[in-house]
Design a protein around this motif. Structure first.
Motif, PDB file in Angstrom:
ATOM      1  N   UNK A 112       0.821  -1.217   0.000  1.00  0.00           N
ATOM      2  CA  UNK A 112       0.000   0.000   0.000  1.00  0.00           C
ATOM      3  C   UNK A 112       0.857   1.270   0.000  1.00  0.00           C
ATOM      4  N   UNK A 113       1.819   1.444   0.922  1.00  0.00           N
ATOM      5  CA  UNK A 113       2.617   2.679   0.865  1.00  0.00           C
ATOM      6  C   UNK A 113       3.500   2.748  -0.386  1.00  0.00           C
ATOM      7  N   UNK A 114       3.905   1.592  -0.871  1.00  0.00           N
ATOM      8  CA  UNK A 114       4.701   1.573  -2.100  1.00  0.00           C
ATOM      9  C   UNK A 114       3.882   2.124  -3.259  1.00  0.00           C
ATOM     10  N   UNK A 115       2.635   1.723  -3.334  1.00  0.00           N
ATOM     11  CA  UNK A 115       1.750   2.209  -4.401  1.00  0.00           C
ATOM     12  C   UNK A 115       1.525   3.708  -4.274  1.00  0.00           C
ATOM     13  N   UNK A 116       1.231   4.161  -3.061  1.00  0.00           N
ATOM     14  CA  UNK A 116       0.991   5.591  -2.855  1.00  0.00           C
ATOM     15  C   UNK A 116       2.251   6.390  -3.170  1.00  0.00           C
ATOM     16  N   UNK A 117       3.399   5.917  -2.679  1.00  0.00           N
ATOM     17  CA  UNK A 117       4.658   6.604  -2.955  1.00  0.00           C
ATOM     18  C   UNK A 117       4.987   6.631  -4.431  1.00  0.00           C
ATOM     19  N   UNK A 118       4.644   5.589  -5.135  1.00  0.00           N
ATOM     20  CA  UNK A 118       4.898   5.515  -6.572  1.00  0.00           C
ATOM     21  C   UNK A 118       4.063   6.544  -7.317  1.00  0.00           C
ATOM     22  N   UNK A 119       2.811   6.673  -6.938  1.00  0.00           N
ATOM     23  CA  UNK A 119       1.933   7.648  -7.600  1.00  0.00           C
ATOM     24  C   UNK A 119       2.439   9.060  -7.334  1.00  0.00           C
ATOM     25  N   UNK A 120       2.792   9.362  -6.088  1.00  0.00           N
ATOM     26  CA  UNK A 120       3.249  10.713  -5.761  1.00  0.00           C
ATOM     27  C   UNK A 120       4.682  10.964  -6.226  1.00  0.00           C
ATOM     28  N   UNK A 121       5.403   9.940  -6.603  1.00  0.00           N
ATOM     29  CA  UNK A 121       6.766  10.120  -7.069  1.00  0.00           C
ATOM     30  C   UNK A 121       6.874  10.343  -8.567  1.00  0.00           C
ATOM     31  N   UNK A 122       5.744  10.374  -9.270  1.00  0.00           N
ATOM     32  CA  UNK A 122       5.775  10.584 -10.723  1.00  0.00           C
ATOM     33  C   UNK A 122       6.099  12.046 -11.041  1.00  0.00           C
ATOM     34  N   UNK A 123       6.710  12.245 -12.179  1.00  0.00           N
ATOM     35  CA  UNK A 123       7.150  13.590 -12.580  1.00  0.00           C
ATOM     36  C   UNK A 123       6.131  14.270 -13.497  1.00  0.00           C
ATOM     37  N   UNK A 124       5.071  14.794 -12.926  1.00  0.00           N
ATOM     38  CA  UNK A 124       4.143  15.615 -13.693  1.00  0.00           C
ATOM     39  C   UNK A 124       3.489  16.624 -12.754  1.00  0.00           C
ATOM     40  N   UNK A 125       2.962  17.680 -13.331  1.00  0.00           N
ATOM     41  CA  UNK A 125       2.441  18.807 -12.566  1.00  0.00           C
ATOM     42  C   UNK A 125       0.933  18.782 -12.351  1.00  0.00           C
ATOM     43  N   UNK A 126       0.203  17.885 -12.956  1.00  0.00           N
ATOM     44  CA  UNK A 126      -1.258  17.929 -12.946  1.00  0.00           C
ATOM     45  C   UNK A 126      -1.876  17.488 -11.633  1.00  0.00           C
ATOM     46  N   UNK A 127      -1.105  17.063 -10.664  1.00  0.00           N
ATOM     47  CA  UNK A 127      -1.688  16.606  -9.398  1.00  0.00           C
ATOM     48  C   UNK A 127      -1.848  17.809  -8.467  1.00  0.00           C
ATOM     49  N   UNK A 128      -3.056  18.039  -7.976  1.00  0.00           N
ATOM     50  CA  UNK A 128      -3.291  19.220  -7.147  1.00  0.00           C
ATOM     51  C   UNK A 128      -2.486  19.180  -5.838  1.00  0.00           C
ATOM     52  N   UNK A 129      -2.238  17.986  -5.305  1.00  0.00           N
ATOM     53  CA  UNK A 129      -1.557  17.886  -4.022  1.00  0.00           C
ATOM     54  C   UNK A 129      -0.090  18.299  -4.103  1.00  0.00           C
ATOM     55  N   UNK A 131       1.249  20.972  -5.326  1.00  0.00           N
ATOM     56  CA  UNK A 131       1.447  22.389  -5.061  1.00  0.00           C
ATOM     57  C   UNK A 131       0.848  22.798  -3.727  1.00  0.00           C
ATOM     58  N   UNK A 132       0.309  21.876  -3.012  1.00  0.00           N
ATOM     59  CA  UNK A 132      -0.311  22.129  -1.714  1.00  0.00           C
ATOM     60  C   UNK A 132       0.780  22.038  -0.651  1.00  0.00           C
ATOM     61  N   UNK A 133       0.775  22.871   0.322  1.00  0.00           N
ATOM     62  CA  UNK A 133       1.823  22.897   1.348  1.00  0.00           C
ATOM     63  C   UNK A 133       1.782  21.638   2.213  1.00  0.00           C
ATOM     64  N   UNK A 134       0.607  21.059   2.398  1.00  0.00           N
ATOM     65  CA  UNK A 134       0.478  19.849   3.221  1.00  0.00           C
ATOM     66  C   UNK A 134       0.425  18.577   2.378  1.00  0.00           C
ATOM     67  N   UNK A 135       0.781  18.636   1.127  1.00  0.00           N
ATOM     68  CA  UNK A 135       0.728  17.479   0.227  1.00  0.00           C
ATOM     69  C   UNK A 135       1.655  16.347   0.667  1.00  0.00           C
ATOM     70  N   UNK A 136       2.866  16.686   1.037  1.00  0.00           N
ATOM     71  CA  UNK A 136       3.831  15.663   1.466  1.00  0.00           C
ATOM     72  C   UNK A 136       3.391  15.019   2.790  1.00  0.00           C
TER      73      UNK A 136
END
Length: 160
Positions: A112-129, A131-136
């Motif tokens: 589960x964390x591997x999947x979440x980390x993989x999604x958030x580790x992608x190199x694109x700008x279209x994810x709203x989180x 640019x959010x200060x609490x995204x990480x």
């Protein structure tokens, strides 16, 4: 052991076939004693031979019954040994299944964390989180929550 018992049984049956007809022959000879005027000493000798042949036939029959009983006991013991082996194999299989459950549960928790980390580790700008200060921190809390939730579920089911 079973093969030896079968071999002995076969020998006893052969011996029984060889001695069985002797009794009939000896009794037929005894029946003709008076008709043919056989000597008294020869009559005693043939009666003695008949007694010995009867004893041998009875012993052979006893041996055959004993071997049948021994074969039955041996088959029972072999069956019990096989049942014990099956029981041990079943217990080992059950223990192995329990270990596989634990490994699978931990693999799911780590996936589960591997999947979440993989999604958030992608190199694109279209994810709203992104640019959010609490995204990480949100991603870290989400990973921890999923892991803890899965851990609680697996613990309740007895997998951990």
């Amino acid at each position: 052991m079973s093969r030896r018992i079968y071999e002995l049984s076969r020998e006893v049956i052969e011996f029984q076939r060889a001695t069985g007809p002797l009794l009939g022959i000896l009794r037929s000879l005894e029946a003709g004693f008076e008709k043919y005027g056989i000597d008294e000493e020869l009559q005693r000798y043939l009666r003695d031979v008949t007694d010995h042949a009867t004893t041998v036939a009875e012993r052979v029959d006893g041996f055959r019954q004993m071997l049948d009983n021994i074969l039955t006991v041996n088959a029972t013991l072999v069956t019990q040994a096989q049942n014990e082996e099956m029981k041990k194999m079943t217990e080992a299989s059950y223990a192995q299944n329990e270990e596989i459950k634990k490994i699978s549960a931990w693999a799911a928790i780590l996936f589960a964390p591997t999947l979440i980390g993989t999604v958030y580790g992608m190199n694109f700008d279209a994810m709203p989180e992104l640019h959010w200060a609490l995204g990480y921190p949100f991603a870290l809390v989400l990973m921890a929550a999923v892991c803890l939730g899965l851990h609680a579920i697996f613990k309740r089911r007895g997998w951990l």
